[in-house]
Each structure stands twice: as C-alpha cells, then as structure tokens.
Enzyme design. Structure first.
Site, PDB file in Angstrom:
ATOM      1  N   ASN A  36       0.885  -1.222  -0.019  1.00 59.48           N
ATOM      2  CA  ASN A  36       0.013   0.124   0.161  1.00 59.48           C
ATOM      3  C   ASN A  36       0.920   1.122  -0.032  1.00 59.48           C
ATOM      4  O   ASN A  36       0.243   2.196   0.289  1.00 59.48           O
ATOM      5  CB  ASN A  36      -1.034   0.082   1.281  1.00 59.48           C
ATOM      6  CG  ASN A  36      -1.803  -1.012   1.234  1.00 59.48           C
ATOM      7  OD1 ASN A  36      -2.415  -1.535   0.371  1.00 59.48           O
ATOM      8  ND2 ASN A  36      -1.948  -1.708   2.239  1.00 59.48           N
ATOM      9  N   HIS A 125     -14.581  -2.452   4.471  1.00 57.15           N
ATOM     10  CA  HIS A 125     -13.738  -3.101   5.083  1.00 57.15           C
ATOM     11  C   HIS A 125     -14.014  -4.212   6.255  1.00 57.15           C
ATOM     12  O   HIS A 125     -14.968  -3.754   7.038  1.00 57.15           O
ATOM     13  CB  HIS A 125     -12.546  -2.212   5.389  1.00 57.15           C
ATOM     14  CG  HIS A 125     -11.195  -2.978   5.981  1.00 57.15           C
ATOM     15  ND1 HIS A 125     -10.636  -3.087   7.079  1.00 57.15           N
ATOM     16  CD2 HIS A 125     -10.213  -3.477   5.214  1.00 57.15           C
ATOM     17  CE1 HIS A 125      -9.507  -3.502   7.146  1.00 57.15           C
ATOM     18  NE2 HIS A 125      -9.249  -3.974   6.124  1.00 57.15           N
ATOM     19  N   GLU A 166     -16.533   4.132   1.910  1.00 54.02           N
ATOM     20  CA  GLU A 166     -15.471   4.090   1.721  1.00 54.02           C
ATOM     21  C   GLU A 166     -14.949   5.153   0.659  1.00 54.02           C
ATOM     22  O   GLU A 166     -15.753   5.015  -0.383  1.00 54.02           O
ATOM     23  CB  GLU A 166     -14.353   2.910   1.544  1.00 54.02           C
ATOM     24  CG  GLU A 166     -14.865   1.979   2.634  1.00 54.02           C
ATOM     25  CD  GLU A 166     -14.034   0.699   2.564  1.00 54.02           C
ATOM     26  OE1 GLU A 166     -13.000   0.458   1.761  1.00 54.02           O
ATOM     27  OE2 GLU A 166     -14.177  -0.299   3.222  1.00 54.02           O
ATOM     28  N   SER A 170     -11.122  -0.879  -1.306  1.00 53.35           N
ATOM     29  CA  SER A 170      -9.884  -1.475  -1.068  1.00 53.35           C
ATOM     30  C   SER A 170      -9.764  -2.756  -2.010  1.00 53.35           C
ATOM     31  O   SER A 170      -8.620  -2.944  -2.355  1.00 53.35           O
ATOM     32  CB  SER A 170      -9.645  -1.847   0.383  1.00 53.35           C
ATOM     33  OG  SER A 170     -10.728  -2.993   0.842  1.00 53.35           O
ATOM     34  N   ASP A 195     -14.832   6.526   5.303  1.00 50.93           N
ATOM     35  CA  ASP A 195     -13.425   5.616   5.740  1.00 50.93           C
ATOM     36  C   ASP A 195     -12.529   6.087   4.389  1.00 50.93           C
ATOM     37  O   ASP A 195     -12.826   5.802   3.307  1.00 50.93           O
ATOM     38  CB  ASP A 195     -13.672   4.014   5.656  1.00 50.93           C
ATOM     39  CG  ASP A 195     -12.239   3.384   5.890  1.00 50.93           C
ATOM     40  OD1 ASP A 195     -11.133   3.939   5.431  1.00 50.93           O
ATOM     41  OD2 ASP A 195     -12.252   2.248   6.207  1.00 50.93           O
ATOM     42  N   HIS A 198      -7.897   4.563   1.795  1.00 50.23           N
ATOM     43  CA  HIS A 198      -7.137   4.748   0.412  1.00 50.23           C
ATOM     44  C   HIS A 198      -7.060   5.722  -0.269  1.00 50.23           C
ATOM     45  O   HIS A 198      -6.545   5.818  -1.298  1.00 50.23           O
ATOM     46  CB  HIS A 198      -7.612   3.492  -0.376  1.00 50.23           C
ATOM     47  CG  HIS A 198      -7.331   1.865   0.241  1.00 50.23           C
ATOM     48  ND1 HIS A 198      -6.334   1.304   0.187  1.00 50.23           N
ATOM     49  CD2 HIS A 198      -8.157   1.551   0.999  1.00 50.23           C
ATOM     50  CE1 HIS A 198      -6.253   0.335   0.669  1.00 50.23           C
ATOM     51  NE2 HIS A 198      -7.354   0.042   1.291  1.00 50.23           N
ATOM     52  N   LYS A 229      -1.038   3.330   4.863  1.00 51.71           N
ATOM     53  CA  LYS A 229      -1.106   3.144   3.355  1.00 51.71           C
ATOM     54  C   LYS A 229      -0.065   4.039   2.589  1.00 51.71           C
ATOM     55  O   LYS A 229       0.884   4.117   2.763  1.00 51.71           O
ATOM     56  CB  LYS A 229      -2.728   2.912   2.777  1.00 51.71           C
ATOM     57  CG  LYS A 229      -3.457   2.030   3.701  1.00 51.71           C
ATOM     58  CD  LYS A 229      -4.639   1.528   3.457  1.00 51.71           C
ATOM     59  CE  LYS A 229      -5.421   0.729   4.141  1.00 51.71           C
ATOM     60  NZ  LYS A 229      -4.675  -0.566   4.397  1.00 51.71           N
TER      61      LYS A 229
HETATM   62  C1  LIG Z   1     -10.769   0.619   3.733  1.00 51.74           C
HETATM   63  C2  LIG Z   1      -9.874   0.251   5.059  1.00 51.74           C
HETATM   64  N1  LIG Z   1     -10.115   0.664   6.082  1.00 51.74           N
HETATM   65  C3  LIG Z   1      -9.276   0.235   7.373  1.00 51.74           C
HETATM   66  C4  LIG Z   1      -8.137  -0.541   7.309  1.00 51.74           C
HETATM   67  C5  LIG Z   1      -7.484  -0.700   8.492  1.00 51.74           C
HETATM   68  O1  LIG Z   1      -6.358   0.404   8.354  1.00 51.74           O
HETATM   69  P1  LIG Z   1      -5.041  -0.102   9.300  1.00 51.74           P
HETATM   70  O2  LIG Z   1      -4.450  -0.996   8.471  1.00 51.74           O
HETATM   71  O3  LIG Z   1      -4.657   1.234   9.700  1.00 51.74           O
HETATM   72  O4  LIG Z   1      -5.844  -0.984  10.462  1.00 51.74           O
HETATM   73  C6  LIG Z   1      -7.677  -0.931   5.806  1.00 51.74           C
HETATM   74  C7  LIG Z   1      -6.794  -1.688   5.790  1.00 51.74           C
HETATM   75  O5  LIG Z   1      -6.584  -2.504   4.897  1.00 51.74           O
HETATM   76  C8  LIG Z   1      -8.725  -0.739   4.677  1.00 51.74           C
HETATM   77  O6  LIG Z   1      -8.398  -1.137   3.669  1.00 51.74           O
END
Ligand SMILES: Cc1ncc(COP(=O)(O)O)c(C=O)c1O
Length: 379
Positions: A36, A125, A166, A170, A195, A198, A229
């Site tokens: 990432n 996620h 989001e 992802s 969220d 990304h 990321k």
């Molecule tokens: C959309 C999304 N939210 C949250 C997370 C979690 O973040 P972190 O890796 O900081 O725990 C991820 C990680 O893969 C993600 O893709």
C-alpha cells in the site's frame, strides 16, 4: 493440551482442503505491485531521516507511552499533532488511534445505538463489519455504490440512520459517489461515516483525502483517515466535531482500554504529514502518471479494471485459476497476490494490483504482458 491442539489442527485442515490456508510470507518476488506504499513514503530515506531528527527533539522523550491516553499515556506532543491533523483535514478536532482497524471498530461499535440503523456498502472493510457486529444497532448492506438500493433501504430504516462508505474501495479501487450520496443522506437525515483509508495521502492537498478534495468535508459526520497506506507509516485518526472526539474518548473501548501509541509513532505521523505539505503535489502527480500509463497499456483488456486509482483488479474467476495466475506472475518477478473467495464473492476472484510512484515503465510493461498472456475467461 493435546486435545486442544487437535481441535485447532482439524479446523486448519478444513481450511487447507478448501485451498484457503493463510500463511505469513516475505515478499514473493522483487517487483512490488502489492504494498500500500502508493507514493513511496514507507521507503523514503528523507522521511526516515526527518522522523529520526524529530525524535531527538522531543522534550523529555520516552520509549513508550506508559499507559492509556486517559491515564499516563497522553502527552502535549500527541495533542499538538492532533491539532495539526484537524487543520489538515479541515475538521474541528482529530483523535489519533493505533490503527485504522481500531478507529473503525471504535466508531461503529460506539456511535450507533440500539434502535438505530447502519446501512453500509456491501464492500466495506472487515474492520467496519467487526465494529458493526459489536454495535447494538441493526445493520444492513446496500449494493456496492448503488444509490437506488441505498434509497430503498433508507425508506425502510428506523431510528437514527448511519451510512457507511469508503472513499476508495480496497478490493475494487473504485470511488464512492460522494456528492450524490451526501445529497441523498441529507434528504433522509442520515449521518455519513466515511473511511478514507485508501485516499489519505493520494488525494487532496497535503494528502487530505476525497472529502476535502471535493469540499464536502463539512457534510460528513465522521471521517476516518489511516496512515499505514500512502502515508507510509502507521496509525489512524478520526476527524469530526469536538463532540465526536469527546464522545469517542468516553465511549470507544479500543481507545480507552489500550496503551497509547509511543512518541516514535506520533513523530512519524507528524513528519509524514509535514513531508506531504512540501512534497505531496508532485508525488500525487507522479502516481496519476503511473496510473495513466498502466491504463493506457491495458485499455483493450476487458478483465482489467483500468480505473483511475492506485488499486487495479484483473478478474480470473475461481480460486484455483487465480492462484495459478499468481504463481505465473510471481515466477515472472512480480510481487502480486491473488484475492480469493470468500474475501471477494465467488466468481469475482481476482489479482489485485497496487500501482506506485516508484514502479518503472519497464515494470508496468512486464505487468501488462502478464495480463495479456493468460486467458481472461476461466481456466
Ligand atoms: C478501507 C480500509 N479501512 C481500514 C483499514 C485498516 O487500517 P489499518 O491497516 O490502519 O488498521 C484498511 C486496511 O486494510 C482498509 O483497507
């Protein structure tokens, strides 16, 4: 003890027989199309040096935070960095979390109450899903990026409604239709939880993400930004009003009952965002150039997403088939991983490709050749 081991072993064997056994591995090949680290900050010697220098400047440095933020783990430096984050993300306040996972579990488990309804995009996620499972509110999925389906669910929803989306998804790398979504949420008096995992770093001035880039940040009740990321470091923050932050300090169990991040992590967050203030625009442009070049090379391939984000997908339906594709690409030198069902729905198994500013044109040409060599429609 032996019996317990046998129970665990049985479950692992079931997984293995289904072809779904996970294992920790190092990079599988030299050319990174998996991490990432979209704009190369994780591997930036300049950022590394800036963090090291900052650590030496922290007054009364500590090796660890020594406790929860609510006990001995708070520090003036942490609060100063949170104030900086609030400015960058155009919020009233920001609260730092250990990870995006902890931030999402906190927001989803603590904010919606019994009698409320959470409507979330079906592709959110796992951390959002886990947070919803801890919530007493009802929760339902709506079809991915489908505002008509969302509206039908809004019409039936009861209590206070929360819509969870989001900015960039992802697994598909596509973008949420934020502007019409905000208009719809306003019509139904629903709150949006966004969220930005990304989009943090790759969009918006200084890496401030999609909502700020579109000037819609004031319309979103709660925003989650992650630093592991594109920011190349670790941690996350939640941005909103002062009430949002005060509420989380009081009710978010993953915030309350854990040791705070150490000063090293706070310094890394501070320096990564300072670095982005200075170098963000050219890095974001370099990423857009890489994406543009990739899309140009694969535009005639219907199984390749060819979207405008750093996350691209190529569909190879079936777990066995996509694994075979992964092995061949890895043998060609690409660090790429297959995404299997049930992580994605059966039939939507895929290669997930992350593009980076540091991927050379030759590396992308090699990737494009791999995308052409194998049949696109099943084994
Ligand atoms: C959309 C999304 N939210 C949250 C997370 C979690 O973040 P972190 O890796 O900081 O725990 C991820 C990680 O893969 C993600 O893709």
């Amino acid at each position: 003890m032996k019996d317990f081991d046998a129970v665990l072993r049985n479950r692992l064997v079931v997984r293995e027989e289904a072809g779904l056994l996970r294992a920790l591995r190092q990079a599988v090949a030299p050319i990174d199309f998996t991490s990432n680290d979209y704009i190369g900050l994780a591997r930036s010697p300049a950022l590394f040096a800036a963090i090291e220098q900052k650590l030496n400047q922290i007054p009364s440095p500590l090796n660890g935070a020594t406790g929860s933020r609510l006990l001995s783990g708070n520090a003036p430096y942490t609060e100063a960095v949170e104030a900086t984050l609030a400015r960058i993300f155009f919020g009233d306040a920001a609260l730092i979390f250990q990870s995006g996972y902890a931030a999402n579990v906190s927001v989803l488990s603590a904010m919606p109450q019994r009698g409320d309804t959470i409507l979330c995009d079906e592709l959110v996620h796992a951390s959002i899903k886990d947070g919803m499972r801890l919530s007493l509110a009802k929760h339902h999925n709506f079809r991915h990026n489908d505002l008509q389906d969302l509206e039908e669910r809004l019409q039936r929803a009861t209590g206070q409604v929360f819509i969870v989306v989001e900015s960039i998804y992802s697994m598909d790398g596509d973008t949420c239709p934020l502007e019409p979504l905000v208009a719809l949420a306003e019509r139904y008096g629903a709150f949006i939880i966004l969220d930005e995992a990304h989009s943090t770093g790759v969009m918006g001035e200084g890496g401030s993400g999609l909502a700020v880039a579109l000037g819609m940040h004031d319309k979103i009740a709660v925003r989650i930004y992650t630093f592991g990321k594109a920011m190349g470091i670790h941690g996350a923050c939640v941005v909103g009003t002062h009430s949002v932050v005060e509420y989380l300090v009081n009710f978010a169990r993953p915030f309350i009952y854990t040791t705070a991040l150490p000063p090293h992590s706070i310094a890394a967050i501070d320096c990564a965002f300072a670095y982005m203030q200075e170098h963000g625009a050219p890095l974001q442009q370099a990423l857009r150039d890489t994406i543009g070049y990739f899309v140009q090379q694969v535009q005639d391939l219907p199984h390749v997403s060819g979207n405008n984000s750093a996350i691209q997908t190529a569909l190879y339906p079936g777990n066995a088939y996509v694994r075979q594709v992964a092995r061949e690409w890895q043998a060609a030198g690409l660090d790429v991983r297959p995404i299997l069902s049930p992580t994605v729905p059966a039939g939507a198994e895929r290669m997930r490709i992350c593009l980076h500013t540091f991927n050379t044109r030759e590396e992308i040409d090699l990737l494009a050749r791999c995308l052409r060599v194998l049949p696109a429609a099943g084994p």
